[in-house]
Scaffold this motif. Sequence first.
Motif, PDB file in Angstrom:
ATOM      1  N   TYR A   1       0.847  -1.197   0.000  1.00 18.81           N
ATOM      2  CA  TYR A   1       0.000   0.000   0.000  1.00 18.81           C
ATOM      3  C   TYR A   1       0.883   1.247   0.000  1.00 18.81           C
ATOM      4  O   TYR A   1       0.669   2.174  -0.774  1.00 18.81           O
ATOM      5  N   ARG A   2       1.862   1.250   0.875  1.00 21.65           N
ATOM      6  CA  ARG A   2       2.739   2.415   0.979  1.00 21.65           C
ATOM      7  C   ARG A   2       3.514   2.613  -0.328  1.00 21.65           C
ATOM      8  O   ARG A   2       3.674   3.740  -0.785  1.00 21.65           O
ATOM      9  N   ALA A   3       3.974   1.533  -0.924  1.00 26.23           N
ATOM     10  CA  ALA A   3       4.754   1.641  -2.164  1.00 26.23           C
ATOM     11  C   ALA A   3       3.897   2.147  -3.325  1.00 26.23           C
ATOM     12  O   ALA A   3       4.325   3.009  -4.089  1.00 26.23           O
ATOM     13  N   ILE A   4       2.684   1.636  -3.444  1.00 28.86           N
ATOM     14  CA  ILE A   4       1.859   1.935  -4.614  1.00 28.86           C
ATOM     15  C   ILE A   4       1.063   3.228  -4.458  1.00 28.86           C
ATOM     16  O   ILE A   4       0.971   4.022  -5.389  1.00 28.86           O
ATOM     17  N   PHE A   5       0.481   3.448  -3.305  1.00 27.99           N
ATOM     18  CA  PHE A   5      -0.492   4.539  -3.144  1.00 27.99           C
ATOM     19  C   PHE A   5      -0.003   5.721  -2.324  1.00 27.99           C
ATOM     20  O   PHE A   5      -0.742   6.690  -2.171  1.00 27.99           O
ATOM     21  N   SER A   6       1.173   5.653  -1.760  1.00 30.45           N
ATOM     22  CA  SER A   6       1.623   6.697  -0.859  1.00 30.45           C
ATOM     23  C   SER A   6       2.972   7.240  -1.303  1.00 30.45           C
ATOM     24  O   SER A   6       3.727   6.562  -1.993  1.00 30.45           O
ATOM     25  N   ASP A   7       3.280   8.433  -0.872  1.00 33.02           N
ATOM     26  CA  ASP A   7       4.603   8.970  -1.142  1.00 33.02           C
ATOM     27  C   ASP A   7       5.517   8.816   0.078  1.00 33.02           C
ATOM     28  O   ASP A   7       6.638   9.306   0.094  1.00 33.02           O
ATOM     29  N   GLN A   8       5.040   8.107   1.096  1.00 33.06           N
ATOM     30  CA  GLN A   8       5.851   7.839   2.283  1.00 33.06           C
ATOM     31  C   GLN A   8       6.751   6.636   2.015  1.00 33.06           C
ATOM     32  O   GLN A   8       6.267   5.588   1.590  1.00 33.06           O
ATOM     33  N   PRO A   9       8.043   6.756   2.287  1.00 38.92           N
ATOM     34  CA  PRO A   9       8.926   5.612   2.061  1.00 38.92           C
ATOM     35  C   PRO A   9       8.716   4.537   3.128  1.00 38.92           C
ATOM     36  O   PRO A   9       8.379   4.834   4.267  1.00 38.92           O
ATOM     37  N   ALA A  10       8.896   3.312   2.723  1.00 39.36           N
ATOM     38  CA  ALA A  10       8.843   2.181   3.653  1.00 39.36           C
ATOM     39  C   ALA A  10      10.278   1.915   4.091  1.00 39.36           C
ATOM     40  O   ALA A  10      11.011   1.179   3.455  1.00 39.36           O
ATOM     41  N   THR A  11      10.681   2.534   5.177  1.00 35.57           N
ATOM     42  CA  THR A  11      12.053   2.421   5.659  1.00 35.57           C
ATOM     43  C   THR A  11      12.274   1.092   6.378  1.00 35.57           C
ATOM     44  O   THR A  11      11.319   0.408   6.769  1.00 35.57           O
ATOM     45  N   GLY A  12      13.541   0.774   6.594  1.00 33.52           N
ATOM     46  CA  GLY A  12      13.871  -0.435   7.339  1.00 33.52           C
ATOM     47  C   GLY A  12      13.342  -0.389   8.758  1.00 33.52           C
ATOM     48  O   GLY A  12      12.848  -1.389   9.283  1.00 33.52           O
ATOM     49  N   GLU A  13      13.404   0.782   9.382  1.00 36.65           N
ATOM     50  CA  GLU A  13      12.885   0.933  10.748  1.00 36.65           C
ATOM     51  C   GLU A  13      11.377   0.696  10.781  1.00 36.65           C
ATOM     52  O   GLU A  13      10.861   0.010  11.669  1.00 36.65           O
ATOM     53  N   TRP A  14      10.674   1.257   9.815  1.00 33.96           N
ATOM     54  CA  TRP A  14       9.230   1.070   9.729  1.00 33.96           C
ATOM     55  C   TRP A  14       8.892  -0.410   9.529  1.00 33.96           C
ATOM     56  O   TRP A  14       7.975  -0.935  10.160  1.00 33.96           O
ATOM     57  N   ALA A  15       9.659  -1.099   8.671  1.00 31.69           N
ATOM     58  CA  ALA A  15       9.440  -2.529   8.425  1.00 31.69           C
ATOM     59  C   ALA A  15       9.671  -3.330   9.709  1.00 31.69           C
ATOM     60  O   ALA A  15       8.908  -4.252  10.021  1.00 31.69           O
ATOM     61  N   ARG A  16      10.711  -2.992  10.467  1.00 28.54           N
ATOM     62  CA  ARG A  16      10.977  -3.691  11.731  1.00 28.54           C
ATOM     63  C   ARG A  16       9.838  -3.476  12.729  1.00 28.54           C
ATOM     64  O   ARG A  16       9.460  -4.387  13.455  1.00 28.54           O
ATOM     65  N   GLU A  17       9.290  -2.253  12.763  1.00 20.42           N
ATOM     66  CA  GLU A  17       8.145  -1.981  13.647  1.00 20.42           C
ATOM     67  C   GLU A  17       6.938  -2.825  13.253  1.00 20.42           C
ATOM     68  O   GLU A  17       6.213  -3.320  14.120  1.00 20.42           O
ATOM     69  N   LEU A  18       6.707  -2.980  11.949  1.00 22.89           N
ATOM     70  CA  LEU A  18       5.608  -3.834  11.483  1.00 22.89           C
ATOM     71  C   LEU A  18       5.788  -5.262  11.994  1.00 22.89           C
ATOM     72  O   LEU A  18       4.844  -5.882  12.477  1.00 22.89           O
ATOM     73  N   VAL A  19       7.005  -5.772  11.870  1.00 32.07           N
ATOM     74  CA  VAL A  19       7.289  -7.145  12.303  1.00 32.07           C
ATOM     75  C   VAL A  19       7.081  -7.276  13.804  1.00 32.07           C
ATOM     76  O   VAL A  19       6.428  -8.225  14.268  1.00 32.07           O
ATOM     77  N   THR A  20       7.609  -6.345  14.579  1.00 33.57           N
ATOM     78  CA  THR A  20       7.467  -6.386  16.042  1.00 33.57           C
ATOM     79  C   THR A  20       5.999  -6.380  16.444  1.00 33.57           C
ATOM     80  O   THR A  20       5.564  -7.187  17.277  1.00 33.57           O
ATOM     81  N   THR A  21       5.222  -5.489  15.841  1.00 36.36           N
ATOM     82  CA  THR A  21       3.791  -5.401  16.151  1.00 36.36           C
ATOM     83  C   THR A  21       3.074  -6.680  15.738  1.00 36.36           C
ATOM     84  O   THR A  21       2.259  -7.222  16.495  1.00 36.36           O
ATOM     85  N   PHE A  22       3.373  -7.173  14.541  1.00 37.25           N
ATOM     86  CA  PHE A  22       2.730  -8.390  14.048  1.00 37.25           C
ATOM     87  C   PHE A  22       3.008  -9.570  14.964  1.00 37.25           C
ATOM     88  O   PHE A  22       2.087 -10.318  15.334  1.00 37.25           O
ATOM     89  N   LEU A  23       4.249  -9.753  15.368  1.00 36.10           N
ATOM     90  CA  LEU A  23       4.590 -10.891  16.230  1.00 36.10           C
ATOM     91  C   LEU A  23       3.960 -10.749  17.607  1.00 36.10           C
ATOM     92  O   LEU A  23       3.509 -11.740  18.193  1.00 36.10           O
ATOM     93  N   ALA A  24       3.881  -9.539  18.131  1.00 35.07           N
ATOM     94  CA  ALA A  24       3.244  -9.320  19.433  1.00 35.07           C
ATOM     95  C   ALA A  24       1.756  -9.648  19.358  1.00 35.07           C
ATOM     96  O   ALA A  24       1.211 -10.329  20.242  1.00 35.07           O
ATOM     97  N   VAL A  25       1.083  -9.190  18.316  1.00 29.03           N
ATOM     98  CA  VAL A  25      -0.348  -9.481  18.139  1.00 29.03           C
ATOM     99  C   VAL A  25      -0.552 -10.975  17.947  1.00 29.03           C
ATOM    100  O   VAL A  25      -1.468 -11.574  18.525  1.00 29.03           O
TER     101      VAL A  25
END
Length: 193
Positions: free
Chosen positions: A160-184
Amino acid sequence: MVDAAVQVRPGGRSAKVRAAVHRAVAELLAEEPAEALTIPAVAARAGVHATTVYRRWGSAAQLLNDVATSRFSGDVVVPDSGSLAGDLERWLGDVATDLADPDTLALMRATIGSGPEGGCACTGDRHEQLSAIIERERARGGHAPEVGKAVDFLLGPLYYRAIFSDQPATGEWARELVTTFLAVSRSRSAQQS
């Protein structure tokens, strides 16, 4: 010993045509909007006759799907850090870096815009990679979430971020996604136990 006079054809005419056409698609997408990508334009850029392209691919949508499938197959390595979190963080960071490339993004947007099967051409290999990471965790005896949930939670926001947004998907942001996903995922697993 191989005779030096014997030469092996490295793929023949068909492979050369395919490579030239794929290269032409990438070049045209880098220079023009996706709507300008037509079979005659690709053929002219590739130095082949348009009927050759029509005969092999049939339509611009099918051509884009073939180029995307080729481009998104095997370009990101499935890591093996020894932990699910480590594997997911590295892999998702690599996918984010790949999707940040302007040429990759142009191909992805054009392919998705070409028809309903375009999304599969851009994500099929990613699903297989994510499945391999999760299956490896199961083989290690660790808790592994469902692949479908991982796709929705990790790849969904990234694409979604890559296709529809001008916000970059940084490595830090990706790590936060993983942390949140694993916690949930762990929390849901604990609630079900």
